[in-house]
Write a protein that holds these residues in place. Structure first.
Motif, short mmCIF file in Angstrom:
data_model
loop_
_atom_site.label_atom_id
_atom_site.label_comp_id
_atom_site.label_asym_id
_atom_site.label_seq_id
_atom_site.Cartn_x
_atom_site.Cartn_y
_atom_site.Cartn_z
N CYS A 45 2.01 -13.84 10.48
CA CYS A 45 3.38 -13.91 11.02
C CYS A 45 4.39 -13.23 10.08
CB CYS A 45 3.81 -15.35 11.23
SG CYS A 45 3.00 -16.17 12.59
N LEU A 46 4.05 -13.14 8.82
CA LEU A 46 4.99 -12.54 7.85
C LEU A 46 4.60 -11.11 7.50
CD1 LEU A 46 5.55 -15.63 5.52
CD2 LEU A 46 7.14 -14.69 7.21
N ASN A 47 3.74 -10.52 8.36
CA ASN A 47 3.38 -9.11 8.17
C ASN A 47 4.02 -8.32 9.32
OD1 ASN A 47 2.03 -6.62 8.55
ND2 ASN A 47 0.23 -7.38 7.45
N PRO A 48 5.19 -7.70 9.07
CA PRO A 48 5.93 -7.09 10.18
C PRO A 48 5.14 -5.99 10.89
CG PRO A 48 7.13 -6.87 8.10
CD PRO A 48 5.85 -7.58 7.78
N HIS A 49 4.30 -5.30 10.15
CA HIS A 49 3.55 -4.21 10.76
C HIS A 49 2.55 -4.76 11.79
CE1 HIS A 49 1.46 -0.47 11.26
NE2 HIS A 49 0.32 -1.09 10.95
N LEU A 50 1.74 -5.75 11.36
CA LEU A 50 0.76 -6.33 12.28
C LEU A 50 1.43 -7.14 13.39
CD1 LEU A 50 -2.16 -7.35 9.87
CD2 LEU A 50 -2.12 -5.48 11.54
N SER A 51 2.52 -7.87 13.04
CA SER A 51 3.21 -8.65 14.08
C SER A 51 3.80 -7.74 15.15
CB SER A 51 4.37 -9.46 13.50
OG SER A 51 3.95 -10.27 12.49
N GLU A 52 4.22 -6.56 14.73
CA GLU A 52 4.76 -5.61 15.72
C GLU A 52 3.64 -5.15 16.66
OE1 GLU A 52 6.72 -2.13 14.16
OE2 GLU A 52 7.06 -1.33 16.18
#
Ligand code: 1CP
Length: 333
Positions: A45-52
């Motif tokens: 959840c705190l990985n903006p690249h993967l969450s995107e």
């Protein structure tokens, strides 16, 4: 104007907009692929690249009318300094906390803890995949977050009898939650959220003091979102009186659960309505799915209505059934 915004100005639309609660998640093979390589859910959840990438997975596949950010309601307790873990076969598992530590948490600490979520939103804002679609940010309602913070695990098997015994502590937690949830809402809107949904997933467990646990805390958040100029959808799952809730809390749109009598609610409410279909129907067959989906479409044909489920899509749902559902909704005349 986006299809959902059109509904929100209280217009019934020819084709109902559609998105699904938990649309970014475990029923998608492409999500499970990422999840396998990322066993720590909070880190994901705190990985903006993967969450995107995860947020956009259901948009690319199904062209839903809105994206909901890949995040979790428990990121608020996390931001306030309580430890949160997700364990296989158990689900969420929160740590002990001292209320005085939470009260010492500053707005800046909180924001720094959740910065990647705001980064995710501002990145998504630039995505071409979201052209003419809403970007939904969300929070858990104070009651539901209080439940997780004090109970430490899912209350799916009920709450202990003495759950509400420490009245002073509960008031203090609710006060902090009101503060931090509002900050989280405001930060999400500033980063690009165009709608906020408030999930009160365990509202059905409230047995008394509805003003204190349900109406007042939710109204406080709803007024805050409205003041920021953004529509707000409420989902007080499992309560017995959605009409009273809607009249007191006045959300821009109300998401009903699958126990709500659709024919009755459509006659009683003049605000836009979302959801209702039992997610278990996606586990049956296409014929049953069509019959039951058409009932909702028929009931709400002259009412502003966003198609959605009565709770999150189940992990065991087959992707073909989601394609089928979308075809039924978009093909309905
Ligand atoms: O792979 C995994 O094990 C993770 C499963 C998962 C996912 C995909 C969790 C753990 N959270 C999420 C994402 C999530 N959670 C989203 C974004 C994705 C989307 O909607 O498309 C959202 C909106 C939520 C919201 C959420 N988290 C709620 C409210 C909605 C609801 O379903 O009632 C709740 C209650 C949670 C807590 C939570 N997080 C995860 C689980 C399995 C749970 C429920 C635990 C329980 O049964 O108490």
């Amino acid at each position: 104007m986006t299809p959902i915004k059109e509904c929100l100005i209280n217009k019934s639309t020819k084709i109902n907009p559609i998105w699904l609660m938990r649309q970014a998640g475990r029923y998608l093979p492409e999500f499970r692929e990422i999840r396998k390589k990322n066993p720590n859910f909070i880190e994901l959840c705190l990985n903006p690249h993967l969450s995107e990438e995860i947020t956009l997975q259901p948009i690319k596949r199904f062209n839903f009318d809105a994206a909901i950010i890949f995040s979790d309601i428990l990121m608020v307790p996390y931001g306030m300094g309580q430890s949160v873990e997700f364990k296989k076969n158990l689900g969420p598992n929160l740590g002990n906390f001292r209320i005085t530590d939470i009260q010492k948490t500053t707005e800046n600490d909180f924001k720094n803890n959740l910065l990647p979520i705001y980064k995710l939103l501002s990145n998504l804002k630039k995505s071409k995949d979201l052209n003419n679609k809403d970007l939904i940010g969300f929070v858990g309602a104070p009651w539901t977050l209080l439940v997780y913070m004090l109970n430490k695990i899912s209350p799916k098997n009920g709450l202990p009898d003495n759950f509400l015994k420490d009245k002073i502590l509960i008031e203090e937690i609710l006060k902090s939650l009101d503060t931090f949830i509002k900050i989280h809402i405001e930060n999400q809107i500033n980063a690009g959220a165009t709608i906020i949904q408030i999930f009160d997933s365990w509202a059905g467990l409230i047995k008394k003091d509805f003003d204190r646990f349900l109406y007042n805390p939710t109204l406080s958040l709803v007024n805050h979102v409205k003041k920021l100029g953004v529509p707000v959808i409420c989902f007080p799952r499992g309560i017995s009186d959605y009409v009273k809730f809607s009249k007191l809390v006045k959300p821009s749109m109300i998401n009903i659960d699958y126990n709500v009598d659709a024919e009755n609610i459509v006659k009683s409410l003049d605000i836009p309505i979302q959801g209702g279909l039992d997610p278990k129907l996606l586990l049956t067959d296409k014929e049953i799915l069509k019959r039951e989906t058409n009932k909702y479409l028929e009931t709400f044909k002259d009412h502003p209505y966003v198609f959605n489920l009565g709770h999150g899509i189940l992990p065991e749902t087959k992707v073909e059934m989601v394609y089928e559902l979308i075809e039924i909704v978009r093909g309905y005349k």
